[in-house]
Design an enzyme around this catalytic site. Structure first.
Site, PDB file in Angstrom:
ATOM      1  N   SER A 108      41.448  30.578  36.488  1.00 47.46           N
ATOM      2  CA  SER A 108      42.286  30.429  35.309  1.00 47.46           C
ATOM      3  C   SER A 108      41.692  29.437  34.307  1.00 47.46           C
ATOM      4  O   SER A 108      40.608  29.645  33.792  1.00 47.46           O
ATOM      5  CB  SER A 108      43.703  30.018  35.741  1.00 47.46           C
ATOM      6  OG  SER A 108      44.600  30.020  34.668  1.00 47.46           O
ATOM      7  N   ASP A 245      43.467  31.493  27.916  1.00 42.11           N
ATOM      8  CA  ASP A 245      42.731  30.671  28.871  1.00 42.11           C
ATOM      9  C   ASP A 245      41.743  31.577  29.596  1.00 42.11           C
ATOM     10  O   ASP A 245      41.559  32.735  29.230  1.00 42.11           O
ATOM     11  CB  ASP A 245      43.677  29.965  29.841  1.00 42.11           C
ATOM     12  CG  ASP A 245      44.513  30.936  30.662  1.00 42.11           C
ATOM     13  OD1 ASP A 245      44.707  32.075  30.208  1.00 42.11           O
ATOM     14  OD2 ASP A 245      44.969  30.550  31.748  1.00 42.11           O
ATOM     15  N   ASP A 247      41.515  33.279  32.343  1.00 44.15           N
ATOM     16  CA  ASP A 247      41.882  34.589  32.884  1.00 44.15           C
ATOM     17  C   ASP A 247      42.902  35.304  32.013  1.00 44.15           C
ATOM     18  O   ASP A 247      43.413  36.357  32.381  1.00 44.15           O
ATOM     19  CB  ASP A 247      42.377  34.477  34.322  1.00 44.15           C
ATOM     20  CG  ASP A 247      43.734  33.801  34.441  1.00 44.15           C
ATOM     21  OD1 ASP A 247      44.110  33.040  33.525  1.00 44.15           O
ATOM     22  OD2 ASP A 247      44.414  34.016  35.463  1.00 44.15           O
ATOM     23  N   ASP A 249      46.027  34.844  31.138  1.00 39.99           N
ATOM     24  CA  ASP A 249      47.460  35.006  31.402  1.00 39.99           C
ATOM     25  C   ASP A 249      48.292  34.069  30.541  1.00 39.99           C
ATOM     26  O   ASP A 249      49.513  34.047  30.634  1.00 39.99           O
ATOM     27  CB  ASP A 249      47.790  34.833  32.887  1.00 39.99           C
ATOM     28  CG  ASP A 249      47.474  33.446  33.427  1.00 39.99           C
ATOM     29  OD1 ASP A 249      46.906  32.615  32.691  1.00 39.99           O
ATOM     30  OD2 ASP A 249      47.792  33.183  34.607  1.00 39.99           O
TER      31      ASP A 249
END
Length: 452
Positions: A108, A245, A247, A249
């Site tokens: 992440s 960010d 990843d 999400d």
């Protein structure tokens, strides 16, 4: 120590998180009831399990995803390798392909040396704690070791990105024609798919932070570093900036003047719009205890109820699922629109936020003015006995005194860390000076009373 944290397995790649661990972890779901339908039932029907696997572009994801796919295939699971894609794309594709479960290799917003492994259940939903415990237990037990034709196959999921883009565009009721968007992709998983999607939706797009080299993910860019995005929006005369960010999400935004629009403000804009269209289930928004007092005030003014949860998007998701609610999220930019996604989706959120600009013909600053952001100060008090944070009489008295002084114009929250000898002191007030004064004062009391 359990290997699963609050958001999957995460750690330094080739430190605690080795290829061996990734392989062993990947072998376990095939013998566990719970990641999807029963493995035994699937085999009884003469069918193999199928898993979708994707990763973000950090360099360690190459060997970790290879280990994950090896572990799955060696256990008789067919693998659809989706390559580099956002976490929410992986969750969507699990459901879209009717796969039994899926794995996302990503850390992440963490720096490049870290990585993580997140397992999704059938339908693209997060695993319940009990299933994570069963998987951990299975890691130490016997593995499935099929041979010959029973071994799993690994296939490239060639149209994975296209399927996700079509899904995102289908969710958007308004085109983005005429709006200039700067996208900061954090040199992460959205670097290819986010610009493509916003352009297909009609926006004029300028891109930064979309040149991943495996080592630069989240490095001075993305939703945790908004300065460059603000500078780019102003320099290009753009209407809005959207930041993801690593990843993707999360979604945070900046307006045309470079001012930050955080997750609370984004939720406020979307909640009111969804209520107007009759899409906000029970006129309820789910948010964490860290959401700004201004969000509560704004929602109350529009007849929207706010349900509060502990900090963490998994708790927001749990409450949304329990109540069947359609919108929830965190100040950090994890926004969940359950009509279209099973997890936070930064692309989906960004598209719908800019869609509201197009629909209403308003600037982002005008939309964000729906909510007054109260100054919020957070102090982390380290090396203290967190177990006594809510029972020490002097600390409780100090909190009560500040709460009484603030009245309806502020808020106090003491939150012990779940893992560290640390207590977080958060104060909101009408002025930044008052918030800082009260937060520092309470932090001093916590430090004195709870010192180890």
């Amino acid at each position: 120590m359990p290997i699963f944290g609050t958001d999957g397995v995460r750690g330094l790649a080739n430190g605690p998180l080795t290829a061996e661990l990734a392989l062993t972890l990947a072998q376990a779901p095939a013998v566990v009831r719970g990641p999807g339908r029963s493995a035994e039932a699937r085999r009884a029907a003469g069918k193999r399990l199928t898993a979708v696997v994707a990763r973000d572009p950090r360099v360690s994801g190459e060997f970790l995803s290879a280990a994950v796919e090896a572990g799955l295939a060696s256990s008789g699971v067919d693998v659809l390798d989706a390559g580099v894609l956002p976490t929410p794309a992986t969750a969507y594709l699990i459901a879209d392909m009717d796969a039994d479960f899926g794995v996302m290799v990503s850390a992440s917003h963490n720096p490049a040396p870290d990585n993580g492994i997140k397992i999704f259940a059938r339908g693209g939903v997060k695993l319940p704690d009990i299933v994570e415990q069963r998987i951990e237990h299975a890691m130490a037990g016997p593995k499935l070791q099929p041979t010959g034709a029973a071994v799993g196959r690994i296939r490239r999921f060639a149209d994975a990105e296209d399927r996700y883009v079509v899904h995102l565009l289908a969710s958007l009721p308004y085109r983005l024609d005429g709006i200039h968007v700067v996208l900061d992709c954090a040199n992460g998983a959205a670097s290819g798919v986010s610009p493509e999607t916003f352009r297909d939706a009609g926006a004029r797009v300028t891109v930064i932070g979309a040149d991943p080299d495996g080592l630069n993910i989240n490095d001075g860019v993305g939703s945790t570093h908004l300065d460059k995005l603000a500078e780019a929006v102003i320099a290009h005369g753009a209407d809005v900036g959207i930041a993801h960010d690593g990843d993707a999400d999360r979604c945070l935004a900046v307006d045309a003047a470079g001012s930050i629009v955080d997750g609370d403000q984004i939720m406020a804009i979307l909640a009111v719009a969804m209520k107007e269209r009759g899409h906000l289930v029970d006129d309820t928004l789910v948010a964490t205890v860290m959401s700004n007092l201004g969000l509560h005030r704004a929602m109350a003014a529009h007849g929207i109820r706010v349900e509060q949860t502990a900090v963490g998007d998994r708790y927001v998701l749990e409450r949304m699922n329990e109540g069947g609610y359609s919108l929830g999220g965190e100040q950090s930019g994890h926004v969940i629109m359950s009509e279209f996604a099973t997890t936070g989706d930064g692309l989906l959120t960004g598209l719908h936020l800019v869609g509201e600009m197009a629909r209403q013909g308003k600037t982002l600053a005008e939309l964000a003015s729906i909510m007054t952001v109260y100054p919020q100060v957070l102090v982390n008090v380290k090396d203290v006995d967190r177990s006594r944070a809510n029972s020490d009489e002097a600390v409780s008295d100090a909190v009560a005194a500040v709460a009484a002084e603030l009245g309806d114009s502020g808020r106090v929250l003491l939150r012990p860390s779940g893992t560290e000898p640390l207590v977080r002191v958060m104060v909101e007030a009408a002025s930044a000076e008052d918030a800082r004064r009260h937060a520092d004062g309470l932090a001093a009391v916590v430090r004195e009373r709870l010192a180890l």
